[in-house]
Motif scaffolding. Sequence first.
Motif, PDB file in Angstrom:
ATOM      1  N   ALA A   1       0.826  -1.209   0.000  1.00 45.30           N
ATOM      2  CA  ALA A   1       0.000   0.000   0.000  1.00 45.30           C
ATOM      3  C   ALA A   1       0.861   1.260   0.000  1.00 45.30           C
ATOM      4  O   ALA A   1       0.601   2.203  -0.758  1.00 45.30           O
ATOM      5  N   PHE A   2       1.906   1.279   0.845  1.00 41.60           N
ATOM      6  CA  PHE A   2       2.785   2.452   0.881  1.00 41.60           C
ATOM      7  C   PHE A   2       3.536   2.608  -0.442  1.00 41.60           C
ATOM      8  O   PHE A   2       3.690   3.714  -0.949  1.00 41.60           O
ATOM      9  N   ARG A   3       4.022   1.512  -1.008  1.00 38.69           N
ATOM     10  CA  ARG A   3       4.739   1.590  -2.284  1.00 38.69           C
ATOM     11  C   ARG A   3       3.803   2.072  -3.386  1.00 38.69           C
ATOM     12  O   ARG A   3       4.166   2.936  -4.193  1.00 38.69           O
ATOM     13  N   SER A   4       2.580   1.538  -3.419  1.00 41.06           N
ATOM     14  CA  SER A   4       1.608   1.954  -4.439  1.00 41.06           C
ATOM     15  C   SER A   4       1.266   3.428  -4.300  1.00 41.06           C
ATOM     16  O   SER A   4       1.173   4.148  -5.295  1.00 41.06           O
ATOM     17  N   ALA A   5       1.076   3.890  -3.067  1.00 40.50           N
ATOM     18  CA  ALA A   5       0.766   5.308  -2.845  1.00 40.50           C
ATOM     19  C   ALA A   5       1.929   6.185  -3.306  1.00 40.50           C
ATOM     20  O   ALA A   5       1.722   7.204  -3.976  1.00 40.50           O
ATOM     21  N   ARG A   6       3.162   5.775  -2.958  1.00 41.97           N
ATOM     22  CA  ARG A   6       4.341   6.555  -3.362  1.00 41.97           C
ATOM     23  C   ARG A   6       4.452   6.624  -4.878  1.00 41.97           C
ATOM     24  O   ARG A   6       4.652   7.698  -5.455  1.00 41.97           O
ATOM     25  N   LEU A   7       4.272   5.491  -5.551  1.00 44.40           N
ATOM     26  CA  LEU A   7       4.396   5.468  -7.009  1.00 44.40           C
ATOM     27  C   LEU A   7       3.248   6.207  -7.697  1.00 44.40           C
ATOM     28  O   LEU A   7       3.441   6.844  -8.735  1.00 44.40           O
ATOM     29  N   THR A   8       2.060   6.146  -7.113  1.00 44.49           N
ATOM     30  CA  THR A   8       0.928   6.877  -7.684  1.00 44.49           C
ATOM     31  C   THR A   8       1.156   8.382  -7.597  1.00 44.49           C
ATOM     32  O   THR A   8       0.949   9.113  -8.576  1.00 44.49           O
TER      33      THR A   8
ATOM     34  N   ILE B   1       7.378  12.830 -10.680  1.00 37.88           N
ATOM     35  CA  ILE B   1       8.586  12.836  -9.849  1.00 37.88           C
ATOM     36  C   ILE B   1       9.354  11.542 -10.119  1.00 37.88           C
ATOM     37  O   ILE B   1       8.840  10.446  -9.879  1.00 37.88           O
ATOM     38  N   ASP B   2      10.567  11.675 -10.631  1.00 40.25           N
ATOM     39  CA  ASP B   2      11.412  10.527 -10.933  1.00 40.25           C
ATOM     40  C   ASP B   2      11.699   9.742  -9.651  1.00 40.25           C
ATOM     41  O   ASP B   2      12.063  10.322  -8.626  1.00 40.25           O
ATOM     42  N   GLN B   3      11.584   8.422  -9.705  1.00 37.38           N
ATOM     43  CA  GLN B   3      11.781   7.590  -8.525  1.00 37.38           C
ATOM     44  C   GLN B   3      13.012   6.692  -8.628  1.00 37.38           C
ATOM     45  O   GLN B   3      13.157   5.741  -7.869  1.00 37.38           O
ATOM     46  N   THR B   4      13.921   7.006  -9.544  1.00 31.73           N
ATOM     47  CA  THR B   4      15.107   6.161  -9.683  1.00 31.73           C
ATOM     48  C   THR B   4      16.145   6.448  -8.610  1.00 31.73           C
ATOM     49  O   THR B   4      16.919   5.576  -8.247  1.00 31.73           O
ATOM     50  N   LYS B   5      16.165   7.654  -8.076  1.00 39.32           N
ATOM     51  CA  LYS B   5      17.138   8.009  -7.048  1.00 39.32           C
ATOM     52  C   LYS B   5      16.501   7.934  -5.660  1.00 39.32           C
ATOM     53  O   LYS B   5      15.360   8.335  -5.452  1.00 39.32           O
TER      54      LYS B   5
ATOM     55  N   MET C   1      11.705  11.446  -0.360  1.00 43.34           N
ATOM     56  CA  MET C   1      10.928  12.686  -0.333  1.00 43.34           C
ATOM     57  C   MET C   1       9.425  12.373  -0.280  1.00 43.34           C
ATOM     58  O   MET C   1       8.654  13.107   0.331  1.00 43.34           O
ATOM     59  N   LEU C   2       9.016  11.269  -0.897  1.00 47.38           N
ATOM     60  CA  LEU C   2       7.608  10.872  -0.859  1.00 47.38           C
ATOM     61  C   LEU C   2       7.324   9.841   0.230  1.00 47.38           C
ATOM     62  O   LEU C   2       6.272   9.876   0.869  1.00 47.38           O
ATOM     63  N   ALA C   3       8.269   8.928   0.452  1.00 48.25           N
ATOM     64  CA  ALA C   3       8.028   7.834   1.396  1.00 48.25           C
ATOM     65  C   ALA C   3       7.935   8.320   2.841  1.00 48.25           C
ATOM     66  O   ALA C   3       7.085   7.846   3.610  1.00 48.25           O
ATOM     67  N   VAL C   4       8.802   9.240   3.236  1.00 48.69           N
ATOM     68  CA  VAL C   4       8.817   9.693   4.638  1.00 48.69           C
ATOM     69  C   VAL C   4       7.502  10.370   5.037  1.00 48.69           C
ATOM     70  O   VAL C   4       6.920  10.019   6.066  1.00 48.69           O
ATOM     71  N   PRO C   5       6.974  11.311   4.236  1.00 49.98           N
ATOM     72  CA  PRO C   5       5.671  11.883   4.615  1.00 49.98           C
ATOM     73  C   PRO C   5       4.545  10.840   4.628  1.00 49.98           C
ATOM     74  O   PRO C   5       3.674  10.880   5.492  1.00 49.98           O
ATOM     75  N   LEU C   6       4.577   9.888   3.687  1.00 47.54           N
ATOM     76  CA  LEU C   6       3.554   8.847   3.671  1.00 47.54           C
ATOM     77  C   LEU C   6       3.628   7.972   4.920  1.00 47.54           C
ATOM     78  O   LEU C   6       2.606   7.623   5.515  1.00 47.54           O
ATOM     79  N   LEU C   7       4.836   7.637   5.329  1.00 51.02           N
ATOM     80  CA  LEU C   7       4.993   6.850   6.553  1.00 51.02           C
ATOM     81  C   LEU C   7       4.542   7.650   7.776  1.00 51.02           C
ATOM     82  O   LEU C   7       3.976   7.090   8.717  1.00 51.02           O
ATOM     83  N   GLY C   8       4.791   8.960   7.753  1.00 50.06           N
ATOM     84  CA  GLY C   8       4.319   9.818   8.844  1.00 50.06           C
ATOM     85  C   GLY C   8       2.804   9.830   8.921  1.00 50.06           C
ATOM     86  O   GLY C   8       2.220   9.736  10.007  1.00 50.06           O
TER      87      GLY C   8
END
Length: 191
Positions: free
Chosen positions: A53-60, A67-71, A77-84
């Motif tokens: 769910a977190f990975r899908s939300a980040r990629l969506t 926003i490029d997700q290769t780096k 930048m997206l995962a930390v706020p989602l986890l919060g």
Amino acid sequence: GVACYKGTGGLLAAGGGDSSTFYEMSIGLLGKFGGVLAMSGVIVCPITSGDTAFRSARLTIADWFKIDQTKIPKRLMLAVPLLGIGYLISLIDYSVVWRYFSWSNQTLATIFLWTATVYLIKNEANYWISLIPATFMSSVCVSYILQAPEGFRLNAMFSNGVGVVAAIVLFVLFMLNKNKFVKNKDSKNIA
């Protein structure tokens, strides 16, 4: 649970909670090894579902905002706020979170049923097989969400009535417009 306890009376007999009831049933029905497998599934599946769910939300979100997700820094930048946000949600009473989670799952299933109905109509197949469940589930989803907030719970008969009326309205609107979904007979494209 009803089969294991020969009725509903024993469901809370194992200590009054879901975890102890699950433990007693899984060990009793599957033995120690099977019980360990069943209990590990109850632990592992929610963890992997949360990860997905977190990975899908980040990629969506990354896809929406390009926003490029290769780096790794851009991922963080997206995962930390989602986890919060996930942590803040975990502070809410679990029964409330579960209520909205189950409603969103049922709503997703309902949307899929309506989509499948359109697909079947476009391909001149028996669309009733998905239209009837789609209509029923529309009623369930509307009724359920009206009952959801604890402080604002509506009378069950009223919310069920609104759900039935909403489902009937959706059914009638769909039937009045279903011919718009029929594909052109000369076309070879499957939509």
